[in-house]
Design an enzyme around this catalytic site. Structure first.
Site, PDB file in Angstrom:
ATOM      1  N   ASN A   7       0.877  -1.175   0.000  1.00 50.92           N
ATOM      2  CA  ASN A   7       0.000   0.000   0.000  1.00 50.92           C
ATOM      3  C   ASN A   7       0.908   1.217   0.000  1.00 50.92           C
ATOM      4  OD1 ASN A   7      -1.770   2.062   0.488  1.00 50.92           O
ATOM      5  ND2 ASN A   7      -2.740   1.122   2.270  1.00 50.92           N
ATOM      6  N   ARG A  90      -2.450  -2.022  -3.571  1.00 51.47           N
ATOM      7  CA  ARG A  90      -3.669  -1.234  -3.376  1.00 51.47           C
ATOM      8  C   ARG A  90      -3.588  -0.014  -4.301  1.00 51.47           C
ATOM      9  NH1 ARG A  90      -4.936   3.233   1.053  1.00 51.47           N
ATOM     10  NH2 ARG A  90      -7.126   3.498   0.591  1.00 51.47           N
ATOM     11  N   HIS A 179     -12.835   2.825   0.096  1.00 52.63           N
ATOM     12  CA  HIS A 179     -12.835   1.737   1.094  1.00 52.63           C
ATOM     13  C   HIS A 179     -13.522   0.483   0.541  1.00 52.63           C
ATOM     14  CE1 HIS A 179     -12.911   5.088   4.359  1.00 52.63           C
ATOM     15  NE2 HIS A 179     -11.665   4.649   4.241  1.00 52.63           N
ATOM     16  N   ARG A 240     -11.902  15.473   8.012  1.00 53.96           N
ATOM     17  CA  ARG A 240     -12.683  15.863   6.823  1.00 53.96           C
ATOM     18  C   ARG A 240     -14.110  16.229   7.217  1.00 53.96           C
ATOM     19  NH1 ARG A 240     -11.199  10.509   3.858  1.00 53.96           N
ATOM     20  NH2 ARG A 240      -8.948  10.737   3.769  1.00 53.96           N
ATOM     21  N   GLU A 383      -8.031  -5.399   5.054  1.00 52.73           N
ATOM     22  CA  GLU A 383      -7.876  -5.036   3.645  1.00 52.73           C
ATOM     23  C   GLU A 383      -6.700  -5.776   3.006  1.00 52.73           C
ATOM     24  OE1 GLU A 383      -8.446  -0.961   5.139  1.00 52.73           O
ATOM     25  OE2 GLU A 383      -9.264  -0.518   3.172  1.00 52.73           O
TER      26      GLU A 383
END
Ligand code: ADP
Length: 396
Positions: A7, A90, A179, A240, A383
């Site tokens: 990743n 990823r 996601h 965010r 993940e």
């Protein structure tokens, strides 16, 4: 087969070496400060975590350092690079081009490059990791697993924005969602744990970490999700804003004399729970501050929960019902007070949490009462394992 999962960010790189038969993590770690100085963290299975300073002017040196650590005579977990059968990368944005994972070759690299505009901070970094692996591991098959792919099943009505249609046609402005690897993995686990057929279930997945998103998974397909063109939309997150009135951008920009880039940076980095509380973006800090009487920290946590409650309701409406709700990621897996507060507002769906079963962190289990109409689950996301599985499926 051993699969190296990568990743890659602009200055960091997370990795795991996973045995695809046993699904065990043989080693994992992180390269940080790439392009600055360089630091490698390496942890073999059943071994001690080590951190060392290694010069990493580019990602190539970083991946080289990972390979050396994995093959180190004393602390390594493989003898040579030939024991790495495949690499799974990823990749954040696959636009409309990728509806599933793909083998990496020149054509797919070009297609990923064409999505760079949609994720200028992430995709180029992901591609640098891919190129560096190509250089250091020639001939090893590689797979790209996209954050957006799982959500490509969304119907037009869910992904189209109320904007002039030409912006969709010309610039591909639409909801993509993120996601996806996590929403896919967790929703499938929900079906497995509850023993119900995945292709007949209505599942809401709440991926609540620093970045947070909720998805509606109807009969095994993502039909809506809270993040949009970018990961800024939807829930109130760590830093965010999530959903806001878009006119706020211009209003604040004029008052504070900021340009559009500065405003976007405020919405991405200084908003959310950090912005509301003025304390921290981290759920743990906020819980501690709220417990010691900080009202704005309490408001930040309440605003987070409130938005989660709204989205679950919206997605129950979209699917005309819900069979199961799953919580995952840092906050979803660890914050039982949040899960309780959210579920307390879902009694209209027949949701009933079992406080004892909910008294847990990071453990896969059903946390609703036996007579709850919709089941509630805690499913730790994984993940990396999902990427390893996708990679194996494509290289086999
Ligand atoms: P991301 O991958 O988006 O960076 P994570 O899934 O790691 O995010 O989640 C980070 C969030 O999870 C933080 O807000 C953090 O406070 C929260 N979190 C992590 N561990 C715990 C814990 N043990 N207790 C409470 N909250 C936790």
């Amino acid at each position: 087969m051993n699969i190296l999962v990568i990743n890659c960010g602009s200055s960091s790189l997370k990795y795991q070496l996973i045995n695809s038969e046993s699904e065990e993590v043989l080693a994992k770690g992180l390269c940080e400060r790439i392009g600055i100085d360089g630091q490698l963290t390496y942890q073999p299975e059943n071994g001690k975590k080590e951190t060392s300073d290694i010069a990493m002017p580019t990602h190539t040196e970083a991946i080289n350092a990972v390979i050396r650590a994995l093959t180190n005579e004393a602390t390594g977990v493989i003898k040579s690079l030939s024991e790495v059968g495949a690499v799974g990368h990823r990749v954040v944005h696959g636009g409309e081009k990728f509806t599933s994972s793909c083998l990496i070759n020149e054509a797919s690299i070009k297609a990923i490059e064409e999505c760079n505009d949609l994720a200028p901070l992430h995709n180029p970094a992901n591609l640098i990791g891919i190129r560096a692996c190509e250089e250091l591991m020639p001939g090893v098959p590689m797979v790209a697993v996209f954050d957006t792919a799982f959500h490509q099943t969304m119907p037009e009505v869910a992904y189209i924005y109320g904007l002039p249609y030409e912006y969709y046609e010309k610039y591909k402005v639409r909801r993509y969602g993120f996601h996806g690897t996590s929403h896919s993995y967790v929703s499938k686990r929900v079906a497995e744990i509850t023993g119900k057929p995945y292709d007949q279930m209505k599942i809401v997945v709440c991926h609540l970490g620093n970045g947070a998103s909720i998805s509606a998974v109807n009969c095994g397909k993502s039909v809506d999700t809270s993040m949009g063109l970018t990961p800024l939309e939807g829930l109130v997150m760590g830093t965010r804003s999530g959903d806001i009135d878009p006119a706020i951008m211009e209003y604040i920009a004029k008052k504070e004399n900021k340009n559009i880039e500065e405003m976007t940076a405020v919405l991405n980095k200084k908003s959310g729970m950090l912005g509301i509380s003025g304390v921290s973006s981290d759920g743990r800090d906020l819980e501690a501050a709220a417990a010691s009487g900080n009202k704005r920290a309490e408001l930040a946590l309440d605003a987070f929960n409130y938005r989660v409650i709204k989205y679950i309701g919206a997605y129950a409406a979209v699917m005309n019902g819900v069979d199961a709700i799953a919580f995952t990621a840092g906050i979803g897996e660890n914050n039982k007070a949040m899960r309780q507060a959210v579920c307390d507002s879902l009694s209209y769906l027949g949701v009933k949490l079992d406080p004892e079963k909910n008294d847990v962190r990071g453990e896969e289990r059903i946390i609703s009462a036996d007579d709850s109409k919709a089941q509630v689950l805690l499913v730790p996301t994984n993940e990396e394992l999902a990427i390893a599985r996708e990679t194996l499926a494509l290289v086999k």
